[in-house]
Design a protein around this motif. Structure first.
Motif, PDB file in Angstrom:
ATOM      1  N   GLN A  80       0.833  -1.202   0.000  1.00 62.52           N
ATOM      2  CA  GLN A  80       0.000   0.000   0.000  1.00 62.52           C
ATOM      3  C   GLN A  80       0.873   1.260   0.000  1.00 62.52           C
ATOM      4  O   GLN A  80       0.604   2.219  -0.733  1.00 62.52           O
ATOM      5  N   LEU A  81       1.923   1.259   0.800  1.00 63.61           N
ATOM      6  CA  LEU A  81       2.841   2.404   0.840  1.00 63.61           C
ATOM      7  C   LEU A  81       3.486   2.636  -0.516  1.00 63.61           C
ATOM      8  O   LEU A  81       3.617   3.771  -0.971  1.00 63.61           O
ATOM      9  N   GLY A  82       3.918   1.539  -1.153  1.00 59.74           N
ATOM     10  CA  GLY A  82       4.568   1.684  -2.451  1.00 59.74           C
ATOM     11  C   GLY A  82       3.651   2.273  -3.493  1.00 59.74           C
ATOM     12  O   GLY A  82       4.038   3.179  -4.246  1.00 59.74           O
ATOM     13  N   LEU A  83       2.433   1.760  -3.566  1.00 54.62           N
ATOM     14  CA  LEU A  83       1.477   2.263  -4.550  1.00 54.62           C
ATOM     15  C   LEU A  83       1.091   3.716  -4.263  1.00 54.62           C
ATOM     16  O   LEU A  83       0.761   4.472  -5.173  1.00 54.62           O
ATOM     17  N   LYS A  84       1.166   4.098  -3.010  1.00 57.01           N
ATOM     18  CA  LYS A  84       0.770   5.464  -2.628  1.00 57.01           C
ATOM     19  C   LYS A  84       1.894   6.477  -2.819  1.00 57.01           C
ATOM     20  O   LYS A  84       1.651   7.609  -3.249  1.00 57.01           O
ATOM     21  N   HIS A  85       3.121   6.073  -2.513  1.00 58.09           N
ATOM     22  CA  HIS A  85       4.206   7.055  -2.424  1.00 58.09           C
ATOM     23  C   HIS A  85       5.280   6.930  -3.504  1.00 58.09           C
ATOM     24  O   HIS A  85       6.143   7.809  -3.600  1.00 58.09           O
ATOM     25  N   ALA A  86       5.277   5.883  -4.303  1.00 54.06           N
ATOM     26  CA  ALA A  86       6.308   5.736  -5.335  1.00 54.06           C
ATOM     27  C   ALA A  86       6.225   6.852  -6.365  1.00 54.06           C
ATOM     28  O   ALA A  86       5.142   7.351  -6.677  1.00 54.06           O
ATOM     29  N   THR A  87       7.362   7.201  -6.905  1.00 52.87           N
ATOM     30  CA  THR A  87       7.430   8.274  -7.908  1.00 52.87           C
ATOM     31  C   THR A  87       6.881   7.816  -9.254  1.00 52.87           C
ATOM     32  O   THR A  87       6.250   8.596  -9.974  1.00 52.87           O
TER      33      THR A  87
END
Length: 203
Positions: A80-87
């Motif tokens: 969830q963090l990756g999908l939310k915060h990745a560039t």
């Protein structure tokens, strides 16, 4: 297409005696350093998901994100963090305890994803699935948010409800081996040392 990578290092590591797995030595170097070294040539951004030992993880020079869901919700909390915060619009996920991950992990997963016009590409080795080794489109964030809000935590169950493709990396492949215990580490180090000796003997 550019790819972000998030390394999943946020678990409790109960089978490792509670020691943060990313910091456990493998061949005299913390496991997460092996993972970073293998991912760095393959991706355009690296992010680390960690909930403990934050000073060490921050010292590595990459963005470190803690779970936004409390009580160690498992790999999906990190995803969830990756999908939310990745560039970037494509996000690779990999665990911190697989120091031999393939040098062509991103290349193969991305080729499979684009060829099938899928939303998730998951690594497999024959009949063995490795759901935390996957490449996802950021557009899946609302689906994952909804799934987690219902209290679900199973990675494969969520993945298979999306437009999903499996990419086979070969049946006999140590690259995806998870080192969950000190015994796992000892066995893999011994196996690699034996292979090195066999290679030397043939010279």
């Amino acid at each position: 297409m550019p790819v972000s990578a998030l390394i999943l290092a946020g678990g409790l590591a109960t089978r490792m005696g509670g020691v943060d797995k990313g910091l456990v030595p493998f061949q005299s170097k913390p496991m997460i350093q092996h993972v970073i070294a293998r991912l760095r040539p393959q991706v355009d951004e690296i992010i680390i998901n960690a909930n403990r030992e934050l000073a060490y993880y921050n010292s590595l020079g990459y963005r470190v994100l803690q779970d936004e869901i409390t009580d160690f919700a498992g790999p999906l909390a990190g995803m969830q963090l990756g999908l939310k915060h990745a560039t970037h619009d494509l996000v690779l996920f990999a665990p911190c305890d697989s120091p031999l991950l393939p040098a062509d992990l991103v290349q193969k997963l991305q080729a499979g994803l684009l060829q099938a016009n899928a939303d998730i590409a998951v690594a497999t080795c024959g009949t063995n699935k490795h759901p935390v080794f996957c490449l996802c489109k950021k557009t899946l964030l609302p689906s994952l948010d909804s799934y987690l809000a219902l209290g679900h935590k199973k990675v494969q169950a969520w993945q298979k409800n999306q437009h999903y493709i499996e990419v086979d990396f070969g049946v006999d492949n140590d690259a995806f081996e998870n080192l969950n215990s000190p015994d796992d580490i000892t066995k893999l180090e011994s196996k690699l040392a034996q292979r090195g000796n066999e290679s030397t003997d043939t010279l």
